[in-house]
Design an enzyme around this catalytic site. Structure first.
Site, PDB file in Angstrom:
ATOM      1  N   ASP A  63     -22.714  31.520  26.246  1.00 46.03           N
ATOM      2  CA  ASP A  63     -24.084  31.154  25.885  1.00 46.03           C
ATOM      3  C   ASP A  63     -24.763  32.354  25.224  1.00 46.03           C
ATOM      4  O   ASP A  63     -24.698  33.471  25.760  1.00 46.03           O
ATOM      5  CB  ASP A  63     -24.804  30.788  27.204  1.00 46.03           C
ATOM      6  CG  ASP A  63     -26.136  30.127  26.980  1.00 46.03           C
ATOM      7  OD1 ASP A  63     -26.802  30.417  25.973  1.00 46.03           O
ATOM      8  OD2 ASP A  63     -26.515  29.315  27.853  1.00 46.03           O
ATOM      9  N   ASP A 139     -35.524  24.386   6.443  1.00 43.86           N
ATOM     10  CA  ASP A 139     -36.747  24.134   5.661  1.00 43.86           C
ATOM     11  C   ASP A 139     -37.822  23.436   6.497  1.00 43.86           C
ATOM     12  O   ASP A 139     -38.980  23.374   6.094  1.00 43.86           O
ATOM     13  CB  ASP A 139     -36.433  23.308   4.400  1.00 43.86           C
ATOM     14  CG  ASP A 139     -35.792  21.956   4.682  1.00 43.86           C
ATOM     15  OD1 ASP A 139     -35.530  21.631   5.859  1.00 43.86           O
ATOM     16  OD2 ASP A 139     -35.554  21.206   3.709  1.00 43.86           O
ATOM     17  N   GLU A 140     -37.419  22.901   7.667  1.00 46.86           N
ATOM     18  CA  GLU A 140     -38.395  22.143   8.468  1.00 46.86           C
ATOM     19  C   GLU A 140     -39.531  23.022   8.999  1.00 46.86           C
ATOM     20  O   GLU A 140     -40.563  22.511   9.413  1.00 46.86           O
ATOM     21  CB  GLU A 140     -37.702  21.436   9.639  1.00 46.86           C
ATOM     22  CG  GLU A 140     -36.675  20.440   9.155  1.00 46.86           C
ATOM     23  CD  GLU A 140     -36.279  19.391  10.179  1.00 46.86           C
ATOM     24  OE1 GLU A 140     -36.933  19.289  11.236  1.00 46.86           O
ATOM     25  OE2 GLU A 140     -35.318  18.667   9.906  1.00 46.86           O
ATOM     26  N   ASN A 192     -31.442  19.836   4.174  1.00 48.89           N
ATOM     27  CA  ASN A 192     -30.461  19.007   4.905  1.00 48.89           C
ATOM     28  C   ASN A 192     -29.045  19.151   4.366  1.00 48.89           C
ATOM     29  O   ASN A 192     -28.805  18.931   3.183  1.00 48.89           O
ATOM     30  CB  ASN A 192     -30.831  17.524   4.796  1.00 48.89           C
ATOM     31  CG  ASN A 192     -32.003  17.170   5.665  1.00 48.89           C
ATOM     32  OD1 ASN A 192     -33.096  17.689   5.470  1.00 48.89           O
ATOM     33  ND2 ASN A 192     -31.795  16.295   6.618  1.00 48.89           N
ATOM     34  N   LEU A 203     -28.121  11.495  10.211  1.00 50.37           N
ATOM     35  CA  LEU A 203     -28.195  10.293   9.374  1.00 50.37           C
ATOM     36  C   LEU A 203     -26.866   9.896   8.713  1.00 50.37           C
ATOM     37  O   LEU A 203     -26.397   8.761   8.879  1.00 50.37           O
ATOM     38  CB  LEU A 203     -29.273  10.475   8.290  1.00 50.37           C
ATOM     39  CG  LEU A 203     -29.442   9.258   7.380  1.00 50.37           C
ATOM     40  CD1 LEU A 203     -30.155   8.125   8.094  1.00 50.37           C
ATOM     41  CD2 LEU A 203     -30.204   9.627   6.104  1.00 50.37           C
ATOM     42  N   PRO A 218     -29.776   1.827  11.790  1.00 49.86           N
ATOM     43  CA  PRO A 218     -31.193   1.985  12.137  1.00 49.86           C
ATOM     44  C   PRO A 218     -31.930   2.918  11.182  1.00 49.86           C
ATOM     45  O   PRO A 218     -31.720   4.129  11.197  1.00 49.86           O
ATOM     46  CB  PRO A 218     -31.131   2.595  13.536  1.00 49.86           C
ATOM     47  CG  PRO A 218     -29.824   3.316  13.582  1.00 49.86           C
ATOM     48  CD  PRO A 218     -28.893   2.646  12.640  1.00 49.86           C
TER      49      PRO A 218
HETATM   50  P1  NAD Z   1     -24.853  21.797  15.341  1.00 53.94           P
HETATM   51  O1  NAD Z   1     -25.754  21.154  16.338  1.00 53.94           O
HETATM   52  O2  NAD Z   1     -23.809  20.983  14.658  1.00 53.94           O
HETATM   53  O3  NAD Z   1     -24.092  23.019  16.019  1.00 53.94           O
HETATM   54  C1  NAD Z   1     -24.731  23.929  16.872  1.00 53.94           C
HETATM   55  C2  NAD Z   1     -23.657  24.772  17.547  1.00 53.94           C
HETATM   56  O4  NAD Z   1     -24.314  25.739  18.388  1.00 53.94           O
HETATM   57  C3  NAD Z   1     -22.709  23.977  18.448  1.00 53.94           C
HETATM   58  O5  NAD Z   1     -21.374  24.393  18.251  1.00 53.94           O
HETATM   59  C4  NAD Z   1     -23.168  24.325  19.859  1.00 53.94           C
HETATM   60  O6  NAD Z   1     -22.123  24.257  20.826  1.00 53.94           O
HETATM   61  C5  NAD Z   1     -23.673  25.744  19.661  1.00 53.94           C
HETATM   62  N1  NAD Z   1     -24.672  26.135  20.669  1.00 53.94           N
HETATM   63  C6  NAD Z   1     -25.779  25.441  21.045  1.00 53.94           C
HETATM   64  N2  NAD Z   1     -26.431  26.116  22.004  1.00 53.94           N
HETATM   65  C7  NAD Z   1     -25.744  27.269  22.218  1.00 53.94           C
HETATM   66  C8  NAD Z   1     -25.945  28.374  23.071  1.00 53.94           C
HETATM   67  N3  NAD Z   1     -26.983  28.442  23.916  1.00 53.94           N
HETATM   68  N4  NAD Z   1     -25.065  29.393  23.022  1.00 53.94           N
HETATM   69  C9  NAD Z   1     -23.987  29.348  22.175  1.00 53.94           C
HETATM   70  N5  NAD Z   1     -23.746  28.311  21.360  1.00 53.94           N
HETATM   71  C10 NAD Z   1     -24.622  27.281  21.375  1.00 53.94           C
HETATM   72  O7  NAD Z   1     -25.819  22.480  14.297  1.00 53.94           O
HETATM   73  P2  NAD Z   1     -25.658  22.655  12.722  1.00 53.94           P
HETATM   74  O8  NAD Z   1     -26.144  21.435  12.057  1.00 53.94           O
HETATM   75  O9  NAD Z   1     -24.319  23.197  12.427  1.00 53.94           O
HETATM   76  O10 NAD Z   1     -26.753  23.806  12.462  1.00 53.94           O
HETATM   77  C11 NAD Z   1     -26.408  25.176  12.583  1.00 53.94           C
HETATM   78  C12 NAD Z   1     -27.633  26.012  12.300  1.00 53.94           C
HETATM   79  O11 NAD Z   1     -28.112  25.723  10.983  1.00 53.94           O
HETATM   80  C13 NAD Z   1     -28.804  25.744  13.243  1.00 53.94           C
HETATM   81  O12 NAD Z   1     -29.421  26.966  13.523  1.00 53.94           O
HETATM   82  C14 NAD Z   1     -29.738  24.839  12.429  1.00 53.94           C
HETATM   83  O13 NAD Z   1     -31.065  25.021  12.821  1.00 53.94           O
HETATM   84  C15 NAD Z   1     -29.481  25.352  11.026  1.00 53.94           C
HETATM   85  N6  NAD Z   1     -29.677  24.376   9.934  1.00 53.94           N
HETATM   86  C16 NAD Z   1     -29.061  23.152   9.981  1.00 53.94           C
HETATM   87  C17 NAD Z   1     -29.211  22.277   8.899  1.00 53.94           C
HETATM   88  C18 NAD Z   1     -28.531  20.921   8.879  1.00 53.94           C
HETATM   89  O14 NAD Z   1     -28.792  20.133   7.979  1.00 53.94           O
HETATM   90  N7  NAD Z   1     -27.652  20.605   9.803  1.00 53.94           N
HETATM   91  C19 NAD Z   1     -29.992  22.651   7.797  1.00 53.94           C
HETATM   92  C20 NAD Z   1     -30.617  23.906   7.803  1.00 53.94           C
HETATM   93  C21 NAD Z   1     -30.435  24.761   8.871  1.00 53.94           C
HETATM   94  O1  DAU Z   2     -33.964  19.881   6.806  1.00 57.36           O
HETATM   95  C1  DAU Z   2     -33.003  20.570   7.558  1.00 57.36           C
HETATM   96  C2  DAU Z   2     -32.789  19.855   8.865  1.00 57.36           C
HETATM   97  O2  DAU Z   2     -32.067  18.667   8.560  1.00 57.36           O
HETATM   98  C3  DAU Z   2     -32.028  20.687   9.891  1.00 57.36           C
HETATM   99  O3  DAU Z   2     -32.810  21.784  10.240  1.00 57.36           O
HETATM  100  C4  DAU Z   2     -31.726  19.849  11.153  1.00 57.36           C
HETATM  101  O4  DAU Z   2     -30.938  20.606  12.049  1.00 57.36           O
HETATM  102  C5  DAU Z   2     -30.961  18.628  10.719  1.00 57.36           C
HETATM  103  O5  DAU Z   2     -30.723  17.797  11.843  1.00 57.36           O
HETATM  104  C6  DAU Z   2     -31.746  17.855   9.650  1.00 57.36           C
HETATM  105  O6  DAU Z   2     -32.946  17.274  10.231  1.00 57.36           O
HETATM  106  P1  DAU Z   2     -33.434  15.794   9.850  1.00 57.36           P
HETATM  107  O7  DAU Z   2     -34.302  15.302  10.932  1.00 57.36           O
HETATM  108  O8  DAU Z   2     -33.939  15.746   8.466  1.00 57.36           O
HETATM  109  O9  DAU Z   2     -31.985  15.061   9.871  1.00 57.36           O
HETATM  110  P2  DAU Z   2     -31.512  13.643  10.457  1.00 57.36           P
HETATM  111  O10 DAU Z   2     -30.125  13.442   9.969  1.00 57.36           O
HETATM  112  O11 DAU Z   2     -31.761  13.527  11.922  1.00 57.36           O
HETATM  113  O12 DAU Z   2     -32.466  12.623   9.712  1.00 57.36           O
HETATM  114  C7  DAU Z   2     -32.536  12.558   8.307  1.00 57.36           C
HETATM  115  C8  DAU Z   2     -33.565  11.519   7.933  1.00 57.36           C
HETATM  116  O13 DAU Z   2     -33.056  10.209   8.304  1.00 57.36           O
HETATM  117  C9  DAU Z   2     -34.877  11.664   8.666  1.00 57.36           C
HETATM  118  O14 DAU Z   2     -35.935  11.282   7.795  1.00 57.36           O
HETATM  119  C10 DAU Z   2     -34.791  10.659   9.813  1.00 57.36           C
HETATM  120  C11 DAU Z   2     -33.925   9.563   9.235  1.00 57.36           C
HETATM  121  N1  DAU Z   2     -33.063   8.844  10.194  1.00 57.36           N
HETATM  122  C12 DAU Z   2     -32.236   9.583  10.993  1.00 57.36           C
HETATM  123  C13 DAU Z   2     -31.402   8.973  11.897  1.00 57.36           C
HETATM  124  C14 DAU Z   2     -30.509   9.780  12.816  1.00 57.36           C
HETATM  125  C15 DAU Z   2     -33.042   7.460  10.229  1.00 57.36           C
HETATM  126  O15 DAU Z   2     -33.772   6.786   9.474  1.00 57.36           O
HETATM  127  N2  DAU Z   2     -32.203   6.851  11.112  1.00 57.36           N
HETATM  128  C16 DAU Z   2     -31.391   7.539  11.978  1.00 57.36           C
HETATM  129  O16 DAU Z   2     -30.670   6.911  12.790  1.00 57.36           O
END
Ligand code: NAD
Ligand code: DAU
Length: 361
Positions: A63, A139-140, A192, A203, A218
């Site tokens: 962790d 970007d959120e 995203n 999504l 959904p």
């Molecule tokens: P993810 O949820 O797929 O993966 C997160 C990872 O972190 C997992 O492997 C989990 O086991 C690990 N983790 C969680 N809590 C932990 C802890 N306390 N100690 C050690 N490991 C831990 O996330 P992701 O989508 O790969 O995102 C990675 C990073 O990028 C995050 O910081 C997120 O905010 C950022 N980010 C994600 C997106 C996106 O679209 N997914 C976009 C911009 C930024």
């Molecule tokens: O913008 C970067 C972010 O993008 C990251 O920081 C987050 O970790 C990542 O999860 C993502 O956040 P969003 O909330 O934008 O992603 P998500 O895939 O959950 O949702 C994308 C869009 O789709 C959002 O407007 C919500 C909508 N949605 C999502 C789900 C899961 C639906 O309409 N139906 C769904 O079931």
């Protein structure tokens, strides 16, 4: 050239695993990666099969909030780079249970910052040459846009969900360490991501899997919320380029100039699945617009995100190489070719959450 040692946190998650796979392919034996991951529901070692026997790769289950463990990792390894992905990352979960988001995203980041600072600071208070910390953010943190405009690095923070508030807090902590101690760091704020190994609560993979199993799709609210989609490999290349070519202490926004409404995404997924599935595949007949179900909106749902990636392009030379049409085809093809992956990542805890979420949509 001495081998550079990277500490990657959250490397078993979606973006972290894509980053590790990319880095070990790109740099071969000139880097060593230690992956510290707690393996929450979102982390899975299946994502790292390609590198698990690589002698320059080590996995540590733990962790980031565990101060003793993190300090020990710095003491026992001469870490040059930290790339910090570990986080709770799903907005819907943060609305239900904000606490783990504050613990991991805020306190965990502080534990890492302290350990890196203590390991890297020299007797005169400056930091050893070449030591760098990259904080991966979103970007959120900038909130929600109206119909026009973009997020720049100078856009004021205005997070709305507990997730984005926790990421904003962690960004500000990193900034405070840079400003106060001259701590050598960068922050990247990305839009995203989509691509292989994304956990099927987000999504795109959720819609792919639901469509394949004939479940409803959904769509929150009116389906017109906009996200700015980036292929994950472009993101991980950007992270590497910022560490290699970016100016220290700077924030870089990363995004693909690729805005789509959620309902557009769902239609693209349905059309692509229709094209990819063979005529003999019985799932094909069930994949149609009739699966789409408009459900209750997400609480506090941000309307539009759009990144201006001008600074990273001008200073670092990064640009998105994969256009959306190509990226989404590659992504859907990957989920079709790796259908067994889903069974590995869906453990009991997640299935419970998924059933609960789904029954309310
Ligand atoms: P993810 O949820 O797929 O993966 C997160 C990872 O972190 C997992 O492997 C989990 O086991 C690990 N983790 C969680 N809590 C932990 C802890 N306390 N100690 C050690 N490991 C831990 O996330 P992701 O989508 O790969 O995102 C990675 C990073 O990028 C995050 O910081 C997120 O905010 C950022 N980010 C994600 C997106 C996106 O679209 N997914 C976009 C911009 C930024
Ligand atoms: O913008 C970067 C972010 O993008 C990251 O920081 C987050 O970790 C990542 O999860 C993502 O956040 P969003 O909330 O934008 O992603 P998500 O895939 O959950 O949702 C994308 C869009 O789709 C959002 O407007 C919500 C909508 N949605 C999502 C789900 C899961 C639906 O309409 N139906 C769904 O079931």
């Amino acid at each position: 050239m001495p081998v550079k040692t990277y500490l990657v946190t959250g490397g078993a998650g979606f973006i972290g695993s894509n980053y590790i796979n990319y880095m070990l392919k790109k740099y071969g034996e000139s880097i060593r990666i230690i992956n510290l991951d707690k393996l929450t529901y979102a982390g899975n070692l299946e994502n790292l099969k390609e590198v698990e026997t690589n002698k320059n790769y080590t996995f540590v289950k733990g962790d980031i909030c565990d101060k003793g463990l993190v300090t020990k990792l710095f003491r026992e390894n001469d870490i040059d780079r930290v790339v910090h992905f570990a986080a709770e990352s799903h907005v819907d979960r943060s609305i239900r249970n904000p606490e783990t988001f504050v613990v991991t995203n805020v306190l965990g980041t502080m534990v890492l910052l302290n350990a890196a600072k203590d390991a890297w600071v020299q007797a005169d208070g400056t930091f050893a040459e070449g030591k760098k910390f990259l904080h991966v953010s979103t970007d959120e943190v900038y909130g929600s846009l109206g119909e026009t405009g973009y997020f720049y690095e100078t856009t004021p923070y205005d997070p709305h969900s507990p997730y984005s508030a926790s990421k904003a807090s962690s960004d500000l902590l990193v900034k405070s360490y840079m400003d106060t101690y001259g701590f050598p760091a960068n922050i990247t704020n990305c839009s995203n991501n989509y691509g292989p190994f994304q956990f099927p609560e987000k999504l795109i993979p959720l819609m792919i899997y639901n469509a394949l199993s004939g479940k409803e799709l959904p769509v929150y609210g009116d389906g017109l919320n906009i996200r700015d989609w980036l292929y994950v490999e472009d993101h991980v290349k950007g992270i590497d380029m910022v560490q290699e070519k970016g100016r220290l202490f700077q924030t870089y926004n990363i995004g693909g100039h690729n805005e789509k409404t959620n309902i557009e995404i769902v239609h693209i997924i349905l059309d692509t699945l229709q094209k990819f599935l063979g005529d003999g595949d019985e799932r094909k007949a069930k994949i149609n617009n009739g699966l789409i179900r408009f459900v209750q909106d997400r609480k506090g749902h941000d309307r539009r995100y759009a990144i201006a990636p001008d600074k990273i392009r001008a200073e670092v030379g990064w640009y998105p190489e994969t256009n959306f049409e190509e990226g989404i085809r590659k992504t859907i093809r990957w989920y079709l070719d790796n259908e067994e992956w889903k069974d590995h990542v869906l453990n009991g805890e997640y299935q419970k959450y998924y059933d609960e979420m789904y029954s309310q949509k």
